[in-house]
Design an enzyme around this catalytic site. Structure first.
Site, PDB file in Angstrom:
ATOM      1  CG  ASP A 109      -1.806  -1.102   1.371  1.00 18.57           C
ATOM      2  OD1 ASP A 109      -2.107  -1.700   0.337  1.00 18.57           O
ATOM      3  OD2 ASP A 109      -2.228  -1.399   2.503  1.00 18.57           O
TER       4      ASP A 109
HETATM    5  N1  URA Z   1      -1.236  -5.855   4.221  1.00 21.36           N
HETATM    6  C1  URA Z   1      -1.705  -4.591   4.161  1.00 21.36           C
HETATM    7  O1  URA Z   1      -2.721  -4.257   4.761  1.00 21.36           O
HETATM    8  N2  URA Z   1      -1.005  -3.699   3.426  1.00 21.36           N
HETATM    9  C2  URA Z   1       0.140  -3.995   2.753  1.00 21.36           C
HETATM   10  O2  URA Z   1       0.747  -3.122   2.109  1.00 21.36           O
HETATM   11  C3  URA Z   1       0.604  -5.311   2.835  1.00 21.36           C
HETATM   12  C4  URA Z   1      -0.099  -6.233   3.568  1.00 21.36           C
END
Ligand code: URA
Length: 249
Positions: A109
């Site tokens: 993310d």
């Molecule tokens: N889980 C999440 O919520 N975000 C990420 O970037 C990776 C795993």
């Protein structure tokens, strides 16, 4: 214009054989109308052959002989798409990225930091993202408030996220500080969208910071934020425990 009787292979398959793009990337490029066959915008499932003039982002598809592997410590604020006009991309942190057909394997993310593999190796990307290969991904999670014993049990054994999905057992969980700083280290063998954030929401808690520190035996170690390290194919395949003769996606 291409002759009809020459069109004998799906465009996704042809591009995939060149090894520069993952399947997911190819589908996105086609959906985004960035792929042309003999001057015409390609649609998913269109057929072509290796003699067709296939262009991606207006660049002719050529066999990519040199495979490249980078491990980046992704900073916050960078997204994991190859092209984006509004946001900064993680790939843009790699020197000379515009002249390379590189992409990230999987996604973090925008506000997640840490280990991101960037490559032009489509086989590796498919291997790592294929659920049946159960690739281990380890994260440090900073969360908002103390976890109860039941919370920890549920994190380890399965939590309902989304409508109908129960997360798989974690490969590992280590509570680092559940009193002051609220930090845990977890290893997942799957990667649903926003999975860790959703797991904490399901516990009525909240992820404050998330950092990926390891994939299989490949570690971020002391790589500085925003910096990357180049690896050879052999090194990266060894660290990621990839078996080349199996699990062809
Ligand atoms: N889980 C999440 O919520 N975000 C990420 O970037 C990776 C795993």
């Amino acid at each position: 214009m291409m002759k009809e009787n020459n069109k004998n292979e799906r465009i996704q398959k042809i591009i995939s054989n060149y090894g520069s793009y993952s399947r997911r990337e190819i589908e996105k490029l086609i959906k985004d109308k960035l792929v042309k066959i003999d001057g015409e915008i390609a649609k998913l499932g269109d057929k072509a052959n290796i003699n067709s003039d296939i262009r991606i982002l207006n660049k002719k598809l050529t066999l990519n002989l040199k495979q490249e592997y980078y491990v980046l410590n992704k900073p916050k604020g960078y997204i994991c798409s190859r092209v984006d006009e509004k946001n900064k991309t993680a790939i843009s942190l790699i020197n000379n990225y515009k002249n390379k057909n590189i992409f990230s394997i999987g996604r973090l993310d925008v506000n997640t930091t840490g280990l991101l593999i960037i490559t032009n190796d489509g086989y590796l990307s498919n291997y790592i993202t294929l659920p049946k290969n159960k690739i281990r991904k380890t994260y440090l999670v900073w969360y908002q408030k103390k976890l109860t014993k039941e919370n920890i049990f549920n994190l380890k054994n399965g939590i309902k996220i989304d409508e109908n999905y129960i997360t798989k057992k974690l490969a590992n969980l280590k509570v680092i500080d559940n009193e002051k700083k609220f930090v845990i280290r977890i290893t997942l063998i799957e990667g649903k969208n926003n999975q860790i954030k959703k797991m904490f929401i399901a516990l009525e808690n909240k992820v404050i910071n998330l950092k990926r520190i390891q994939i299989e035996d490949l570690k971020l170690n002391s790589l500085e934020i925003g910096k990357y390290k180049k690896y050879s194919k052999q090194e990266i395949y060894n660290f990621l425990n990839v078996r080349e003769n199996k699990n062809e996606a």
